[in-house]
Design a protein around this motif. Sequence first.
Motif, mmCIF file in Angstrom:
data_model
loop_
_atom_site.group_PDB
_atom_site.id
_atom_site.type_symbol
_atom_site.label_atom_id
_atom_site.label_comp_id
_atom_site.label_asym_id
_atom_site.label_seq_id
_atom_site.Cartn_x
_atom_site.Cartn_y
_atom_site.Cartn_z
ATOM 1 N N GLN A 83 18.568 78.602 -31.573
ATOM 2 C CA GLN A 83 19.273 78.761 -30.290
ATOM 3 C C GLN A 83 20.494 77.849 -30.226
ATOM 4 O O GLN A 83 21.567 78.280 -29.775
ATOM 5 C CB GLN A 83 18.331 78.443 -29.119
ATOM 6 N N LEU A 84 20.339 76.620 -30.672
ATOM 7 C CA LEU A 84 21.468 75.682 -30.688
ATOM 8 C C LEU A 84 22.580 76.216 -31.581
ATOM 9 O O LEU A 84 23.757 76.200 -31.212
ATOM 10 C CB LEU A 84 21.019 74.311 -31.211
ATOM 11 N N ASP A 85 22.203 76.686 -32.755
ATOM 12 C CA ASP A 85 23.158 77.160 -33.747
ATOM 13 C C ASP A 85 23.935 78.373 -33.253
ATOM 14 O O ASP A 85 25.136 78.496 -33.479
ATOM 15 C CB ASP A 85 22.412 77.490 -35.048
ATOM 16 N N LYS A 86 23.256 79.271 -32.545
ATOM 17 C CA LYS A 86 23.896 80.515 -32.096
ATOM 18 C C LYS A 86 24.521 80.385 -30.709
ATOM 19 O O LYS A 86 25.014 81.363 -30.164
ATOM 20 C CB LYS A 86 22.867 81.652 -32.089
ATOM 21 N N GLY A 87 24.460 79.185 -30.140
ATOM 22 C CA GLY A 87 25.038 78.990 -28.815
ATOM 23 C C GLY A 87 24.188 79.583 -27.708
ATOM 24 O O GLY A 87 24.675 79.849 -26.614
ATOM 25 N N LEU A 88 22.900 79.803 -27.977
ATOM 26 C CA LEU A 88 22.006 80.386 -26.977
ATOM 27 C C LEU A 88 21.169 79.336 -26.260
ATOM 28 O O LEU A 88 20.343 79.661 -25.431
ATOM 29 C CB LEU A 88 21.055 81.394 -27.649
ATOM 30 N N PHE A 89 21.378 78.079 -26.630
ATOM 31 C CA PHE A 89 20.607 76.982 -26.044
ATOM 32 C C PHE A 89 21.326 76.506 -24.802
ATOM 33 O O PHE A 89 22.507 76.195 -24.853
ATOM 34 C CB PHE A 89 20.495 75.854 -27.072
ATOM 35 N N VAL A 90 20.625 76.484 -23.686
ATOM 36 C CA VAL A 90 21.224 75.987 -22.448
ATOM 37 C C VAL A 90 20.513 74.705 -22.073
ATOM 38 O O VAL A 90 19.327 74.720 -21.771
ATOM 39 C CB VAL A 90 21.070 77.009 -21.295
ATOM 40 N N SER A 91 21.227 73.591 -22.138
ATOM 41 C CA SER A 91 20.591 72.349 -21.705
ATOM 42 C C SER A 91 20.670 72.302 -20.192
ATOM 43 O O SER A 91 21.659 72.727 -19.588
ATOM 44 C CB SER A 91 21.249 71.131 -22.346
ATOM 45 N N LEU A 92 19.620 71.804 -19.584
ATOM 46 C CA LEU A 92 19.557 71.771 -18.126
ATOM 47 C C LEU A 92 20.714 70.964 -17.550
ATOM 48 O O LEU A 92 21.164 71.230 -16.450
ATOM 49 C CB LEU A 92 18.207 71.205 -17.674
ATOM 50 N N GLY A 93 21.210 69.993 -18.328
ATOM 51 C CA GLY A 93 22.326 69.174 -17.855
ATOM 52 C C GLY A 93 23.601 69.966 -17.661
ATOM 53 O O GLY A 93 24.507 69.541 -16.965
ATOM 54 N N CYS A 94 23.699 71.138 -18.312
ATOM 55 C CA CYS A 94 24.899 71.968 -18.188
ATOM 56 C C CYS A 94 24.781 72.980 -17.052
ATOM 57 O O CYS A 94 25.727 73.686 -16.750
ATOM 58 C CB CYS A 94 25.156 72.720 -19.500
ATOM 59 N N MET A 95 23.595 73.079 -16.452
ATOM 60 C CA MET A 95 23.384 74.052 -15.372
ATOM 61 C C MET A 95 23.642 73.387 -14.022
ATOM 62 O O MET A 95 23.367 72.204 -13.855
ATOM 63 C CB MET A 95 21.918 74.515 -15.351
ATOM 64 N N PRO A 96 24.125 74.179 -13.061
ATOM 65 C CA PRO A 96 24.240 73.635 -11.695
ATOM 66 C C PRO A 96 22.852 73.234 -11.185
ATOM 67 O O PRO A 96 21.851 73.872 -11.521
ATOM 68 C CB PRO A 96 24.794 74.811 -10.887
ATOM 69 N N LYS A 97 22.814 72.192 -10.361
ATOM 70 C CA LYS A 97 21.547 71.636 -9.876
ATOM 71 C C LYS A 97 20.611 72.677 -9.234
ATOM 72 O O LYS A 97 19.424 72.695 -9.548
ATOM 73 C CB LYS A 97 21.849 70.497 -8.886
ATOM 74 N N PRO A 98 21.106 73.573 -8.374
ATOM 75 C CA PRO A 98 20.177 74.550 -7.773
ATOM 76 C C PRO A 98 19.514 75.459 -8.823
ATOM 77 O O PRO A 98 18.376 75.883 -8.655
ATOM 78 C CB PRO A 98 21.059 75.383 -6.839
ATOM 79 N N MET A 99 20.226 75.726 -9.906
ATOM 80 C CA MET A 99 19.675 76.568 -10.976
ATOM 81 C C MET A 99 18.575 75.799 -11.715
ATOM 82 O O MET A 99 17.521 76.360 -12.029
ATOM 83 C CB MET A 99 20.788 76.985 -11.942
ATOM 84 N N VAL A 100 18.823 74.514 -11.994
ATOM 85 C CA VAL A 100 17.824 73.665 -12.664
ATOM 86 C C VAL A 100 16.550 73.623 -11.819
ATOM 87 O O VAL A 100 15.434 73.717 -12.338
ATOM 88 C CB VAL A 100 18.367 72.233 -12.888
ATOM 89 N N GLU A 101 16.725 73.501 -10.495
ATOM 90 C CA GLU A 101 15.565 73.441 -9.593
ATOM 91 C C GLU A 101 14.731 74.707 -9.698
ATOM 92 O O GLU A 101 13.500 74.654 -9.739
ATOM 93 C CB GLU A 101 16.025 73.203 -8.146
ATOM 94 N N LEU A 102 15.373 75.859 -9.771
ATOM 95 C CA LEU A 102 14.659 77.138 -9.894
ATOM 96 C C LEU A 102 13.927 77.217 -11.240
ATOM 97 O O LEU A 102 12.755 77.613 -11.300
ATOM 98 C CB LEU A 102 15.645 78.315 -9.755
ATOM 99 N N VAL A 103 14.606 76.828 -12.317
ATOM 100 C CA VAL A 103 14.004 76.843 -13.661
ATOM 101 C C VAL A 103 12.745 75.971 -13.683
ATOM 102 O O VAL A 103 11.697 76.379 -14.184
ATOM 103 C CB VAL A 103 15.024 76.357 -14.729
ATOM 104 N N ARG A 104 12.845 74.771 -13.113
ATOM 105 C CA ARG A 104 11.703 73.834 -13.113
ATOM 106 C C ARG A 104 10.597 74.308 -12.180
ATOM 107 O O ARG A 104 9.418 74.228 -12.520
ATOM 108 C CB ARG A 104 12.177 72.442 -12.702
ATOM 109 N N LYS A 105 10.973 74.806 -11.000
ATOM 110 C CA LYS A 105 9.983 75.222 -9.999
ATOM 111 C C LYS A 105 9.046 76.285 -10.561
ATOM 112 O O LYS A 105 7.846 76.250 -10.313
ATOM 113 C CB LYS A 105 10.712 75.761 -8.759
ATOM 114 N N TYR A 106 9.603 77.226 -11.338
ATOM 115 C CA TYR A 106 8.804 78.343 -11.849
ATOM 116 C C TYR A 106 8.484 78.219 -13.333
ATOM 117 O O TYR A 106 7.911 79.139 -13.915
ATOM 118 C CB TYR A 106 9.501 79.673 -11.553
#
Length: 157
Positions: A83-106
């Motif tokens: 995922q990192l190599d193909k650019g498919l890895f999304v670190s939570l630090g790069c996501m807007p805070k409300p999106m991170v909250e949704l990812v973590r909540k569920y």
Amino acid sequence: TGMPPAMPGAEAAAAPAPAPQDDGPPIDPQIRALCREFNIEDRLMRKLNAVMMRRPESFDEDVQTLRERLGEPRADVGVLITQLDKGLFVSLGCMPKPMVELVRKYGLDDRASQRLAESIMRRKETMLDDLRDLDVRLASADRPSGLLMTLLQGLDT
């Protein structure tokens, strides 16, 4: 001067020193620590290091997210490296805070998190409304990641 004859000898003496490191560039200390923490073998550590060196702009966030993901059950470092190599890895630090909250909540999986980021970033002007709507829909889901994938197809059309 007497310097030139000494030089070839000095080069020859210095050449063998890198022998133990003949398997590529030095490993970043954070990568080494991460791999030690999760018992990741040297071959994969070198591969991870090489991929991470190509992502300097998100390196620290990526390391933090890798540590979280590797701590999850059934984490697969090989999949994460791909995922990192193909650019498919999304670190939570790069996501807007409300999106991170949704990812973590569920507890959304990597694929769902990735799709969420792609879809929502194309709809920045309605992001907060979209996330609120998704939150309401996911609240009753048995498999939030699966439902999210279906809901995002509707958003992307």
